[in-house]
Write a protein that holds these residues in place. Structure first.
Motif, PDB file in Angstrom:
ATOM      1  N   PHE A 159      -5.933   1.255  -4.319  1.00  0.00           N
ATOM      2  CA  PHE A 159      -7.261   1.021  -4.880  1.00  0.00           C
ATOM      3  C   PHE A 159      -7.462   1.805  -6.176  1.00  0.00           C
ATOM      4  CE2 PHE A 159      -8.201  -1.027  -0.928  1.00  0.00           C
ATOM      5  CZ  PHE A 159      -9.266  -1.870  -1.206  1.00  0.00           C
ATOM      6  N   GLU A 160      -6.925   3.007  -6.233  1.00  0.00           N
ATOM      7  CA  GLU A 160      -7.006   3.792  -7.466  1.00  0.00           C
ATOM      8  C   GLU A 160      -6.256   3.087  -8.596  1.00  0.00           C
ATOM      9  OE1 GLU A 160      -5.614   7.719  -6.753  1.00  0.00           O
ATOM     10  OE2 GLU A 160      -7.140   8.168  -5.237  1.00  0.00           O
ATOM     11  N   LEU A 161      -5.119   2.523  -8.261  1.00  0.00           N
ATOM     12  CA  LEU A 161      -4.329   1.806  -9.261  1.00  0.00           C
ATOM     13  C   LEU A 161      -5.071   0.561  -9.745  1.00  0.00           C
ATOM     14  CD1 LEU A 161      -1.559   2.031 -10.642  1.00  0.00           C
ATOM     15  CD2 LEU A 161      -0.616   0.617  -8.800  1.00  0.00           C
ATOM     16  N   ALA A 162      -5.731  -0.126  -8.834  1.00  0.00           N
ATOM     17  CA  ALA A 162      -6.498  -1.318  -9.209  1.00  0.00           C
ATOM     18  C   ALA A 162      -7.667  -0.960 -10.107  1.00  0.00           C
ATOM     19  CB  ALA A 162      -6.992  -2.030  -7.949  1.00  0.00           C
ATOM     20  N   PHE A 163      -8.275   0.207  -9.870  1.00  0.00           N
ATOM     21  CA  PHE A 163      -9.389   0.665 -10.708  1.00  0.00           C
ATOM     22  C   PHE A 163      -8.919   0.916 -12.136  1.00  0.00           C
ATOM     23  CE2 PHE A 163     -12.036   4.104 -12.460  1.00  0.00           C
ATOM     24  CZ  PHE A 163     -13.296   3.513 -12.354  1.00  0.00           C
ATOM     25  N   GLU A 164      -7.663   1.375 -12.264  1.00  0.00           N
ATOM     26  CA  GLU A 164      -7.113   1.707 -13.580  1.00  0.00           C
ATOM     27  C   GLU A 164      -6.584   0.489 -14.325  1.00  0.00           C
ATOM     28  OE1 GLU A 164      -4.091   4.488 -12.612  1.00  0.00           O
ATOM     29  OE2 GLU A 164      -5.490   6.054 -11.933  1.00  0.00           O
ATOM     30  N   SER A 165      -6.184  -0.551 -13.596  1.00  0.00           N
ATOM     31  CA  SER A 165      -5.526  -1.694 -14.230  1.00  0.00           C
ATOM     32  C   SER A 165      -6.285  -2.986 -13.976  1.00  0.00           C
ATOM     33  CB  SER A 165      -4.096  -1.845 -13.695  1.00  0.00           C
ATOM     34  OG  SER A 165      -3.500  -3.013 -14.213  1.00  0.00           O
TER      35      SER A 165
ATOM     36  N   ASN B 125       0.801  -1.227   0.000  1.00  0.00           N
ATOM     37  CA  ASN B 125       0.000   0.000   0.000  1.00  0.00           C
ATOM     38  C   ASN B 125       0.834   1.277   0.000  1.00  0.00           C
ATOM     39  OD1 ASN B 125       0.293  -1.258   2.764  1.00  0.00           O
ATOM     40  ND2 ASN B 125      -0.210   0.839   3.373  1.00  0.00           N
ATOM     41  N   ARG B 126       2.145   1.188   0.236  1.00  0.00           N
ATOM     42  CA  ARG B 126       2.973   2.394   0.248  1.00  0.00           C
ATOM     43  C   ARG B 126       4.436   2.026   0.026  1.00  0.00           C
ATOM     44  NH1 ARG B 126       3.376   4.102   6.670  1.00  0.00           N
ATOM     45  NH2 ARG B 126       4.237   2.109   7.402  1.00  0.00           N
ATOM     46  N   GLY B 127       5.268   3.057  -0.119  1.00  0.00           N
ATOM     47  CA  GLY B 127       6.713   2.885  -0.175  1.00  0.00           C
ATOM     48  C   GLY B 127       7.195   1.962  -1.273  1.00  0.00           C
ATOM     49  N   ILE B 128       8.152   1.116  -0.929  1.00  0.00           N
ATOM     50  CA  ILE B 128       8.743   0.199  -1.908  1.00  0.00           C
ATOM     51  C   ILE B 128       7.695  -0.755  -2.456  1.00  0.00           C
ATOM     52  CG2 ILE B 128      10.454  -1.622  -2.251  1.00  0.00           C
ATOM     53  CD1 ILE B 128      12.125  -0.283  -0.022  1.00  0.00           C
ATOM     54  N   GLY B 129       6.798  -1.231  -1.599  1.00  0.00           N
ATOM     55  CA  GLY B 129       5.777  -2.173  -2.055  1.00  0.00           C
ATOM     56  C   GLY B 129       4.895  -1.586  -3.145  1.00  0.00           C
ATOM     57  N   PHE B 130       4.434  -0.359  -2.940  1.00  0.00           N
ATOM     58  CA  PHE B 130       3.589   0.299  -3.940  1.00  0.00           C
ATOM     59  C   PHE B 130       4.371   0.519  -5.230  1.00  0.00           C
ATOM     60  CE2 PHE B 130       1.613   4.123  -5.857  1.00  0.00           C
ATOM     61  CZ  PHE B 130       0.330   3.633  -6.033  1.00  0.00           C
ATOM     62  N   ALA B 131       5.630   0.931  -5.110  1.00  0.00           N
ATOM     63  CA  ALA B 131       6.459   1.150  -6.300  1.00  0.00           C
ATOM     64  C   ALA B 131       6.710  -0.168  -7.037  1.00  0.00           C
ATOM     65  CB  ALA B 131       7.781   1.801  -5.902  1.00  0.00           C
ATOM     66  N   LEU B 132       6.840  -1.262  -6.307  1.00  0.00           N
ATOM     67  CA  LEU B 132       7.004  -2.573  -6.947  1.00  0.00           C
ATOM     68  C   LEU B 132       5.763  -2.950  -7.747  1.00  0.00           C
ATOM     69  CD1 LEU B 132       8.731  -4.563  -4.061  1.00  0.00           C
ATOM     70  CD2 LEU B 132       9.716  -4.140  -6.326  1.00  0.00           C
ATOM     71  N   VAL B 133       4.597  -2.673  -7.191  1.00  0.00           N
ATOM     72  CA  VAL B 133       3.349  -2.935  -7.920  1.00  0.00           C
ATOM     73  C   VAL B 133       3.318  -2.127  -9.215  1.00  0.00           C
ATOM     74  CG1 VAL B 133       0.839  -2.666  -7.871  1.00  0.00           C
ATOM     75  CG2 VAL B 133       2.036  -3.519  -5.848  1.00  0.00           C
ATOM     76  N   GLN B 134       3.628  -0.844  -9.120  1.00  0.00           N
ATOM     77  CA  GLN B 134       3.632   0.021 -10.303  1.00  0.00           C
ATOM     78  C   GLN B 134       4.595  -0.502 -11.368  1.00  0.00           C
ATOM     79  OE1 GLN B 134       4.513   3.715  -8.088  1.00  0.00           O
ATOM     80  NE2 GLN B 134       2.672   4.577  -9.029  1.00  0.00           N
ATOM     81  N   GLN B 135       5.786  -0.913 -10.930  1.00  0.00           N
ATOM     82  CA  GLN B 135       6.802  -1.371 -11.879  1.00  0.00           C
ATOM     83  C   GLN B 135       6.383  -2.670 -12.555  1.00  0.00           C
ATOM     84  OE1 GLN B 135       9.790   0.370 -12.634  1.00  0.00           O
ATOM     85  NE2 GLN B 135       9.717  -1.112 -14.315  1.00  0.00           N
ATOM     86  N   CYS B 136       5.834  -3.590 -11.776  1.00  0.00           N
ATOM     87  CA  CYS B 136       5.400  -4.868 -12.352  1.00  0.00           C
ATOM     88  C   CYS B 136       4.264  -4.665 -13.355  1.00  0.00           C
ATOM     89  CB  CYS B 136       4.963  -5.822 -11.244  1.00  0.00           C
ATOM     90  SG  CYS B 136       6.324  -6.476 -10.258  1.00  0.00           S
ATOM     91  N   LEU B 137       3.339  -3.789 -13.029  1.00  0.00           N
ATOM     92  CA  LEU B 137       2.242  -3.501 -13.960  1.00  0.00           C
ATOM     93  C   LEU B 137       2.764  -2.845 -15.232  1.00  0.00           C
ATOM     94  CD1 LEU B 137      -0.493  -2.136 -11.519  1.00  0.00           C
ATOM     95  CD2 LEU B 137      -0.455  -4.380 -12.647  1.00  0.00           C
ATOM     96  N   ALA B 138       3.723  -1.935 -15.083  1.00  0.00           N
ATOM     97  CA  ALA B 138       4.313  -1.263 -16.246  1.00  0.00           C
ATOM     98  C   ALA B 138       5.011  -2.261 -17.158  1.00  0.00           C
ATOM     99  CB  ALA B 138       5.304  -0.188 -15.784  1.00  0.00           C
TER     100      ALA B 138
ATOM    101  N   HIS C 117       2.995  -7.390 -16.144  1.00  0.00           N
ATOM    102  CA  HIS C 117       2.762  -8.571 -15.323  1.00  0.00           C
ATOM    103  C   HIS C 117       1.445  -8.464 -14.567  1.00  0.00           C
ATOM    104  CE1 HIS C 117       6.749  -9.902 -16.246  1.00  0.00           C
ATOM    105  NE2 HIS C 117       7.311  -8.865 -15.647  1.00  0.00           N
ATOM    106  N   ARG C 118       0.879  -9.615 -14.232  1.00  0.00           N
ATOM    107  CA  ARG C 118      -0.249  -9.658 -13.308  1.00  0.00           C
ATOM    108  C   ARG C 118       0.291  -9.503 -11.892  1.00  0.00           C
ATOM    109  NH1 ARG C 118      -1.990 -13.731 -17.020  1.00  0.00           N
ATOM    110  NH2 ARG C 118      -0.719 -15.221 -15.876  1.00  0.00           N
ATOM    111  N   VAL C 119      -0.428  -8.789 -11.050  1.00  0.00           N
ATOM    112  CA  VAL C 119       0.023  -8.541  -9.685  1.00  0.00           C
ATOM    113  C   VAL C 119      -1.104  -8.804  -8.698  1.00  0.00           C
ATOM    114  CG1 VAL C 119       0.979  -6.859  -8.056  1.00  0.00           C
ATOM    115  CG2 VAL C 119       1.663  -6.793 -10.471  1.00  0.00           C
TER     116      VAL C 119
END
Length: 229
Positions: free
Chosen positions: A42-48, A10-23, A26-28
């Motif tokens: 949640f906003e990111l999940a709505f978009e992807s 939900n924040r920090g490195i974890g959130f950035a890892l989600v963004q990078q994997c989606l970019a 990959h499925r996350v």
């Protein structure tokens, strides 16, 4: 396309890892502790359509088993044990609360072990299963430093846990590595840190994508350099 499970996303490195994997396409599957702190996720999940969110409490075995139950039958290529805490404010020779120390171990050391072993059936569905645990050079016995007893000891311990796990799972083709993410500009690392969460995540994901069995059971940095234990 691979499937990543990222804890503490939900924040920090974890959130950035989600963004990078989606970019990277990959499925996350991303875990978060409470909805109040996960608005950006949640906003990111709505978009992807590639992002699935799961609420999980990783400080109890029941919480870990609940997450594993939700993922039953789901193939995973990569597990990134990212969820972690700094521990109590006071971690010096003048005082360290034993209960707070144990709570730090529960999240930083015990949870990655239990989650990794319980998700092996999911990971073994992958042609190249990888278990990555976000550790820290603060747990390296090769470094001379002071203070932060709870955090340092929990990271040193999880390094050894992952090294042993790598040896035991080698015959099954599971790659297991702890990684130092760098000194990162997060709530934990502070704004004076060397690199952004996005830089750290980009390096980690790039390295994870190229990992081979020859690199399993060794301690790596976000830049793909081997770190002394």
């Amino acid at each position: 396309m691979e499937t990543y499970l990222i804890t503490g996303a939900n924040r920090g490195i974890g959130f950035a890892l989600v963004q990078q994997c989606l970019a990277n396409g990959h499925r996350v599957i991303a875990t978060y502790r409470d909805k109040a702190s996960a608005n950006a996720l949640f906003e990111l999940a709505f978009e992807s359509g590639l992002l699935t969110l799961v609420q999980a409490e990783l400080d109890t075995e029941a919480g870990i088993e609940g997450l594993v139950g939700e993922l039953a039958g789901q193939a995973l290529d990569v597990l990134i044990n990212n969820a972690g805490i700094m521990g109590p404010d006071q971690q010096d020779l003048d005082g360290l609360d034993s209960a707070a120390w144990l709570a730090t171990f529960t999240i930083n050391t015990v949870a990655p072990f239990h989650l990794s072993r319980l998700l092996l059936p999911n990971l073994l569905q992958s042609a190249r299963p990888r278990i990555i645990t976000i550790s820290s050079q603060m747990g390296s016995l090769a470094r001379q430093s002071t203070g932060s007893y709870a955090y340092r000891s929990s990271k040193a311990a999880v390094n050894k846990v992952m090294q042993v796990m790598a040896t035991e799972l080698a015959d099954q083709g599971v790659i297991v590595c702890p990684m130092h993410p760098g000194w990162v500009q997060t709530d934990m690392g502070g704004m004076e840190a060397d690199i952004s969460a996005q830089q750290s995540a980009a390096g980690i994901v790039h390295f994870v994508q190229s990992l081979s069995m020859a690199q399993s059971g060794r301690f790596w940095t976000w830049q793909g350099e081997e770190h002394p234990w």
